[in-house]
Write a protein that holds these residues in place. Structure first.
Motif, short mmCIF file in Angstrom:
data_model
loop_
_atom_site.label_atom_id
_atom_site.label_comp_id
_atom_site.label_asym_id
_atom_site.label_seq_id
_atom_site.Cartn_x
_atom_site.Cartn_y
_atom_site.Cartn_z
N GLU A 1 -6.25 1.19 13.08
CA GLU A 1 -7.15 2.34 13.01
C GLU A 1 -7.75 2.50 11.61
OE1 GLU A 1 -4.74 5.55 14.33
OE2 GLU A 1 -4.63 4.84 16.41
N ARG A 2 -6.95 2.25 10.59
CA ARG A 2 -7.44 2.27 9.22
C ARG A 2 -6.54 1.37 8.38
NH1 ARG A 2 -4.70 5.62 5.62
NH2 ARG A 2 -3.14 7.01 6.52
N LEU A 3 -7.04 1.01 7.20
CA LEU A 3 -6.28 0.13 6.32
C LEU A 3 -5.17 0.94 5.65
CD1 LEU A 3 -6.02 -2.71 5.03
CD2 LEU A 3 -7.51 -1.88 3.19
N ALA A 4 -3.92 0.53 5.84
CA ALA A 4 -2.80 1.21 5.21
C ALA A 4 -2.83 0.96 3.70
CB ALA A 4 -1.48 0.71 5.80
N SER A 5 -2.11 1.82 2.95
CA SER A 5 -2.04 1.64 1.51
C SER A 5 -1.28 0.36 1.17
CB SER A 5 -1.35 2.84 0.85
OG SER A 5 0.01 2.90 1.22
N LEU A 6 -1.53 -0.16 -0.03
CA LEU A 6 -0.88 -1.41 -0.44
C LEU A 6 0.64 -1.30 -0.45
CD1 LEU A 6 -1.07 -4.30 -1.46
CD2 LEU A 6 -1.43 -3.41 -3.78
N PRO A 7 1.24 -0.20 -0.98
CA PRO A 7 2.70 -0.12 -0.96
C PRO A 7 3.29 -0.20 0.45
CG PRO A 7 1.81 1.50 -2.47
CD PRO A 7 0.65 0.93 -1.73
N SER B 1 -11.37 22.26 -2.01
CA SER B 1 -11.22 21.77 -0.63
C SER B 1 -10.26 20.61 -0.49
CB SER B 1 -12.60 21.35 -0.08
OG SER B 1 -13.48 22.45 -0.08
N TRP B 2 -9.82 20.04 -1.60
CA TRP B 2 -8.84 18.95 -1.53
C TRP B 2 -7.51 19.50 -2.06
CZ3 TRP B 2 -8.86 13.83 -4.84
CH2 TRP B 2 -7.88 12.96 -4.33
N PRO B 3 -6.58 19.81 -1.19
CA PRO B 3 -5.32 20.45 -1.62
C PRO B 3 -4.58 19.68 -2.70
CG PRO B 3 -5.52 20.56 0.77
CD PRO B 3 -6.65 19.70 0.29
N ARG B 4 -4.61 18.36 -2.65
CA ARG B 4 -3.90 17.58 -3.66
C ARG B 4 -4.48 17.84 -5.05
NH1 ARG B 4 -0.75 12.98 -3.25
NH2 ARG B 4 -1.40 12.66 -1.07
N LEU B 5 -5.81 17.81 -5.15
CA LEU B 5 -6.46 18.05 -6.44
C LEU B 5 -6.24 19.49 -6.89
CD1 LEU B 5 -8.23 17.15 -8.77
CD2 LEU B 5 -10.25 17.57 -7.35
N ALA C 1 -11.03 12.26 0.91
CA ALA C 1 -10.30 12.03 -0.34
C ALA C 1 -8.92 11.42 -0.07
CB ALA C 1 -10.16 13.35 -1.10
N GLU C 2 -8.22 11.95 0.92
CA GLU C 2 -6.88 11.44 1.21
C GLU C 2 -6.94 10.01 1.77
OE1 GLU C 2 -3.83 12.38 0.65
OE2 GLU C 2 -4.48 14.17 -0.42
N GLU C 3 -7.98 9.73 2.55
CA GLU C 3 -8.13 8.38 3.09
C GLU C 3 -8.30 7.38 1.95
OE1 GLU C 3 -10.33 6.93 7.05
OE2 GLU C 3 -11.73 7.50 5.47
N LEU C 4 -9.09 7.76 0.94
CA LEU C 4 -9.27 6.89 -0.22
C LEU C 4 -7.98 6.81 -1.04
CD1 LEU C 4 -10.89 5.31 -2.33
CD2 LEU C 4 -11.64 7.50 -3.28
N TYR C 5 -7.35 7.95 -1.28
CA TYR C 5 -6.15 8.00 -2.11
C TYR C 5 -5.03 7.13 -1.53
CZ TYR C 5 -2.62 10.10 -5.19
OH TYR C 5 -1.63 10.30 -6.12
N ALA C 6 -4.94 7.11 -0.21
CA ALA C 6 -3.88 6.33 0.45
C ALA C 6 -4.07 4.83 0.25
CB ALA C 6 -3.85 6.65 1.94
N ARG C 7 -5.29 4.41 -0.05
CA ARG C 7 -5.55 2.98 -0.23
C ARG C 7 -5.27 2.52 -1.66
NH1 ARG C 7 -10.60 3.81 2.53
NH2 ARG C 7 -11.73 3.20 0.67
#
Length: 558
Positions: free
Chosen positions: A55-61, A420-424, A341-347
């Motif tokens: 469905e999407r590319l998982a993060s490298l770790p 709008s980005w809770p992490r930030l 943002a989270e989709e990018l951060y996870a990668r």
């Protein structure tokens, strides 16, 4: 026995091909279960199974943990993951290069006039104010569309309005040194001119030199003179209205010609949603339009959120149709930014995630009695050492339209990202005091460098102590080499001053001891002389001859 995985077609795309390869690796490892893999590497069953879902590319770790659990070659799979990530980035860039009908978090610009709808009434109001006044201010909360109104609405309307030649128009943002725009505000021989001051609040939020700020405001307000050929229209964030009262003539101008931008009506929202898509030959489902209007109505600061959600929906369109299903998949208006943002951060790798945090926090100016603002930053400040990973992270954030890249500077695309980005938002809130001190440190270090590293510009006393405590070892990586050198030089100067004070104090102490000893010795000597005098025999004074008295001569009579 676990539930069977949904089939994945490796020809469908790079993500699906990568997921298919991961599944093949698991089968080659004897068909190890996800539960057994989770026990080996410490990730949950769901996280590992989603890595191979396609469905999407998982993060490298996560991918490396998956490969480790299956006994694969970590270096080989890291290379494969980076190849897929690069291909996805190329696809994203191609999407961005396509003519999207919505700008996302960015404001509509002059070139977007053909896709700017829903603000026709306010455009006419601003034009009418400019006819009657030479200085006009447009106020509104962050995200109410002030910049788009002026850039994509007012400027094109003025250029197209007959009769006669249009005025010469310039669009500026003040930044930390607004007087760099002084040439645009001086009288010209070419006739009427208009200066649009976007993000006017930067005069207060970023310019810390009171004299320069006052000089810039005086120059702007000189447009009010009858003989002036200059007109000015400024877009000001509403929470800075009170700061405008600091300048008497500015406050007077706002009373005469100020416009408050409120929420769009439902009809205006429908125009803003449907007509940009129609201009590109696209169709918006009625259910989608109704859902967005319901989400945004009566929310004056939600326009960039709406535009971002529409852009993400457009990227997931079905043929030429923007669908409600795609809109819901990106989190609707309130969740679309966080989703992106989270989709990018996870990668990102752990090292890149740390860089992303550092970069994003440098682009924020924490508010004092106002909301937080974005802060344009030079590329040299963000990446002083030319680190390749920093360049990659900045590029990825820009491709996701979370950052805007200019020729020499970088900035958040919109302040809406902060809220709008809770992490930030969490990063900002948990380190607000440090962030505020960091902005002051950056400014002080730059001033020190401008003055050839003059010792008089260094920190001292309580200010130095606070900075050293806030930027202890675990936060030293947040500093640029210049800021680090500034703190080291300040600390070294403080140590020298301390040693000098200690030396002076020691010398004074020695002098004090010498003075006390001398005083005691003098007192003893005086007491000794007095005792010797009193020890003479009784009646000694009788043997002392009386003083000789010279007779007074008498004067003869007459």
């Amino acid at each position: 026995m676990g539930r069977r995985e949904r089939p994945v077609d490796p020809a469908e795309g790079p993500v699906q091909g990568f997921a298919h390869a991961l599944r093949k690796l698991r089968q080659e490892a004897g068909g190890i279960t996800y539960r057994a893999m989770a026990k080996r590497v410490g990730y949950s069953v769901t996280t590992l199974s989603q890595a191979a879902a396609g469905e999407r590319l998982a993060s490298l770790p996560v991918v490396l943990a998956y490969v480790e659990a299956c006994g694969g070659d970590l270096a080989e799979w890291e290379t494969r993951w980076r190849d897929v990530a690069a291909e996805l980035a190329r696809e994203m860039r191609e999407d961005d290069e396509a003519e999207a009908p919505y700008p996302g978090l960015a404001s509509y610009d002059v070139r977007d006039a053909a896709r700017f709808f829903g603000r026709e009434r306010l455009v006419h109001v601003v034009l009418d104010l400019l006819e009657r006044h030479r200085f006009v201010a447009v106020f509104g909360p962050s995200g109410s569309g002030k910049s788009s109104l002026l850039r994509a609405g007012v400027v094109p309307a003025l250029r197209a309005s007959p009769p006669g030649p249009p005025p010469e128009i310039s669009v500026i943002t003040p930044g930390d040194h607004p007087m760099r725009h002084a040439d645009l505000l001086l009288p010209r021989e070419s006739g009427d001119s208009l200066v649009v001051v976007d993000q006017f609040e930067e005069v207060f939020a970023l310019c810390h030199d009171r004299r320069e700020r006052a000089e810039f405001l005086d120059l702007l307000l000189s447009s009010r003179r009858p003989e002036s050929a200059l007109r000015v229209v400024a877009a000001v964030r509403a929470d800075f209205y009170g700061r405008c009262a600091e300048h008497r003539e500015l406050a007077e101008s706002l009373r005469e010609a100020g416009l408050l931008v409120g929420a769009m009506t439902r009809d205006e929202l429908r125009e803003a949603i449907v007509r940009p898509a129609m201009a590109e030959g696209l169709v918006v489902e009625r259910a989608l339009t109704a859902a967005i209007v319901a989400d945004v109505a009566d929310e004056p600061g939600a326009l960039p959120l709406m535009s971002h959600a529409l852009r993400e929906t457009w990227r997931r369109r079905r043929g030429k149709t923007l669908t409600l299903e795609a809109y819901e998949s990106v989190g609707r208006v309130q969740g679309a930014i966080s989703h992106t943002a989270e989709e990018l951060y996870a990668r990102l790798s752990p090292a890149q995630a740390t860089i992303a945090r550092r970069v994003l926090l440098r682009l924020i100016n924490p508010g004092e009695l106002t909301e937080d603002t974005r802060r344009p930053v030079s590329r040299a400040e963000l990446d002083p050492l030319g680190d390749p990973d920093t360049g990659v992270v900045i590029e990825l954030l820009a491709r996701a339209r979370l950052l805007t890249l200019h020729q020499d500077t970088v900035e958040l695309t919109h302040e809406a990202l902060i809220g709008s980005w809770p992490r930030l938002r969490g990063w900002v809130d948990e380190g607000r005091d440090r962030l505020r001190a960091h902005r002051q440190l950056t400014q002080a270090a730059a001033l020190w460098a401008e003055h050839a590293r003059d010792a008089g510009a260094l920190y001292r006393g309580a200010r130095l102590t606070v900075a050293e405590n806030l930027f202890a070892e675990e936060h030293r990586d947040d500093l640029t080499p210049l800021e680090h050198d500034f703190l080291l030089a300040s600390a070294a100067r403080a140590r020298r001053a301390s040693r000098l004070r200690a030396g002076v104090a020691a010398a004074l102490a020695v002098l004090l001891v010498v003075a006390v000893v001398a005083s005691i010795d003098a007192v003893r000597q005086a007491a000794s002389r007095s005792g010797a005098w009193r020890r003479r025999r009784p009646g000694w004074w009788r043997s002392v001859p009386p003083p000789r008295v010279r007779p007074i001569p008498s004067w003869p009579d007459g």
